[in-house]
Design an enzyme around this catalytic site. Structure first.
Site, PDB file in Angstrom:
ATOM      1  N   ASN A 113      -3.074   4.727  -2.589  1.00 36.20           N
ATOM      2  CA  ASN A 113      -3.716   3.557  -3.175  1.00 36.20           C
ATOM      3  C   ASN A 113      -2.795   2.349  -3.000  1.00 36.20           C
ATOM      4  OD1 ASN A 113      -5.574   2.035  -4.587  1.00 36.20           O
ATOM      5  ND2 ASN A 113      -5.111   2.906  -6.605  1.00 36.20           N
TER       6      ASN A 113
ATOM      7  N   HIS B  39       0.867  -1.178   0.000  1.00 36.03           N
ATOM      8  CA  HIS B  39       0.000   0.000   0.000  1.00 36.03           C
ATOM      9  C   HIS B  39       0.900   1.224   0.000  1.00 36.03           C
ATOM     10  CE1 HIS B  39      -3.655   2.355   0.679  1.00 36.03           C
ATOM     11  NE2 HIS B  39      -2.794   3.180   1.268  1.00 36.03           N
ATOM     12  N   CYS B  40       0.736   2.091  -0.997  1.00 35.69           N
ATOM     13  CA  CYS B  40       1.643   3.233  -1.137  1.00 35.69           C
ATOM     14  C   CYS B  40       0.960   4.529  -0.673  1.00 35.69           C
ATOM     15  CB  CYS B  40       2.091   3.365  -2.593  1.00 35.69           C
ATOM     16  SG  CYS B  40       3.172   4.781  -2.818  1.00 35.69           S
ATOM     17  N   PRO B  41       1.425   5.121   0.442  1.00 33.84           N
ATOM     18  CA  PRO B  41       0.797   6.366   0.912  1.00 33.84           C
ATOM     19  C   PRO B  41       1.033   7.539  -0.032  1.00 33.84           C
ATOM     20  CG  PRO B  41       2.749   5.849   2.226  1.00 33.84           C
ATOM     21  CD  PRO B  41       2.535   4.689   1.311  1.00 33.84           C
TER      22      PRO B  41
END
Ligand SMILES: [Zn+2]
Ligand SMILES: [Zn+2]
Length: 368
Positions: free
Chosen positions: A212, A206-208
């Site tokens: 997304n 999960h990429c902040p």
């Protein structure tokens, strides 16, 4: 004499040196000439200038104390605005949204610098074209990485009932293959994301920074987004250097003095250049790591971190990757490269793969 200096000569045009410096947009020279005009009494100094211009002691102590007060004001402002926002505006999602906000803010300021500082110093149409082409591709892949469904696994009540039956009564699904939040039979390589609260096919992480997940459907866009981001940072760094070269020429020869002159010439451009260096390091490491994992190893970030949890990555006590098809084919598959039919990417629907090739399929989802 004229033949000796050739094109370097400034032909008499009736303009003062200050006018010439203004035409050339040379900030360093403008500042130096304006100061000299003032000292020689050509220009009328303002009230404060009149009071301080002959008091070098006062100017020395004022300049020494200036950074302290600037820092104090800055910290005071940040502290008060943070306390006020925390009390009245922020909520528990702060940790998730702030990286996305920082990303948007720094990129916006980089574009602001390009348009208002760098653009007047670049005459080549080709450079502008390359910069805007890079920008268009960056925005497209950023939009796709943010907005694209990364591979969320959908379900319905009928499928959930079948999964519970398979798990509890028929025992054709093991507990590890079951997601108790989504009530689904988890496909191979999928994982439940606690931030999105959904299972994601071929879950990477999960990429902040894009707010997304990175999964089966958007890994390609994520890698291309990082690539064009590096392109944009390099263009911006090049722009800062061009700005200094054309707008801040100096007669100093020692690099420390040149650096001080350039900081004085435009503290803002220096700040943006420092931002570029930090971002280049950060994004470069991220892209290098993504390419190493997806292309060289043929793994996702999640699989690499939790390698020991998955039995199929071990064969005869050694590392074995059943998903890797060699560096070139991994690259073709992940990036979906076709090259006009020269390459053939294998498009796998990771939402519906439950077992490795050759293994017996223990369970599949009910038809939709
Ligand atoms: Zn789940
Ligand atoms: Zn997520």
């Amino acid at each position: 004499m004229q033949a000796e200096c050739g094109s370097q000569c400034i032909k008499p045009t009736g303009q003062s040196p200050l006018d010439v410096a203004k035409t050339k947009k040379n900030r360093w020279l403008i500042e130096k000439l304006a100061r000299q005009r003032l000292e020689k009494g050509f220009d009328n100094p303002g009230w404060l200038k009149r009071k301080t211009m002959h008091n070098s002691e006062f100017r020395k102590y004022y300049m020494m104390a200036y950074p302290f007060f600037v820092l104090l004001c800055l910290l005071g402002f940040v502290y008060l605005s943070w306390q006020y926002s925390k009390r009245y505006i922020f909520d528990d999602n702060l940790g998730i949204t702030i990286p996305f906000g920082i990303y948007l803010a720094t990129k916006t300021w980089m574009y602001f610098t390009w348009f208002f500082y760098i653009l007047p110093h670049i005459n080549s149409g080709l450079i502008h074209l390359a910069f805007f082409a890079n920008t268009a591709l960056l925005m497209y892949h950023f939009y796709m990485a943010v907005k694209c469904d990364p591979g969320f696994i959908q379900t319905n009540r009928q499928q959930q009932s079948k999964v519970i039956l398979d798990l509890a009564e028929l025992e054709t699904i093991s507990v590890e293959q079951f997601c108790s939040t989504c009530i689904i039979h988890k496909p191979l390589r999928s994982k439940h994301c606690s931030t999105c609260n959904k299972c994601v096919a071929k879950f990477d992480h999960h990429c902040p920074w894009i707010f997304n997940c990175v999964g089966a459907s958007n890994t390609r866009h994520f890698i291309l987004y990082l690539t064009y981001l590096i392109g944009m940072i390099l263009w911006c760094s090049y722009g800062c250097v061009t700005f200094w070269r054309n707008g801040c020429t100096t007669d100093e020869d020692k690099w420390v003095k040149i650096a001080v002159d350039r900081i004085r010439c435009s503290p803002w451009v220096t700040w943006i250049f420092l931002n570029c260096c930090i971002h280049l390091l950060f994004v470069g490491v991220l892209l290098g790591n993504m390419l190493y994992q997806t292309v060289y190893l043929g793994l996702t970030t999640n699989e690499r971190i939790n390698l020991y949890r998955y039995k199929h990555f071990s064969r005869n006590s050694a590392f074995y990757n059943p998903y890797s098809r060699g560096i070139l084919q991994n690259c073709v598959d992940v990036m979906e490269v076709e090259c006009g039919g020269l390459c053939r990417p294998v498009k796998t629907d990771w939402r519906n793969i439950y077992s490795l090739p050759g293994e017996q399929e223990t369970c599949s989802r009910a038809p939709e």
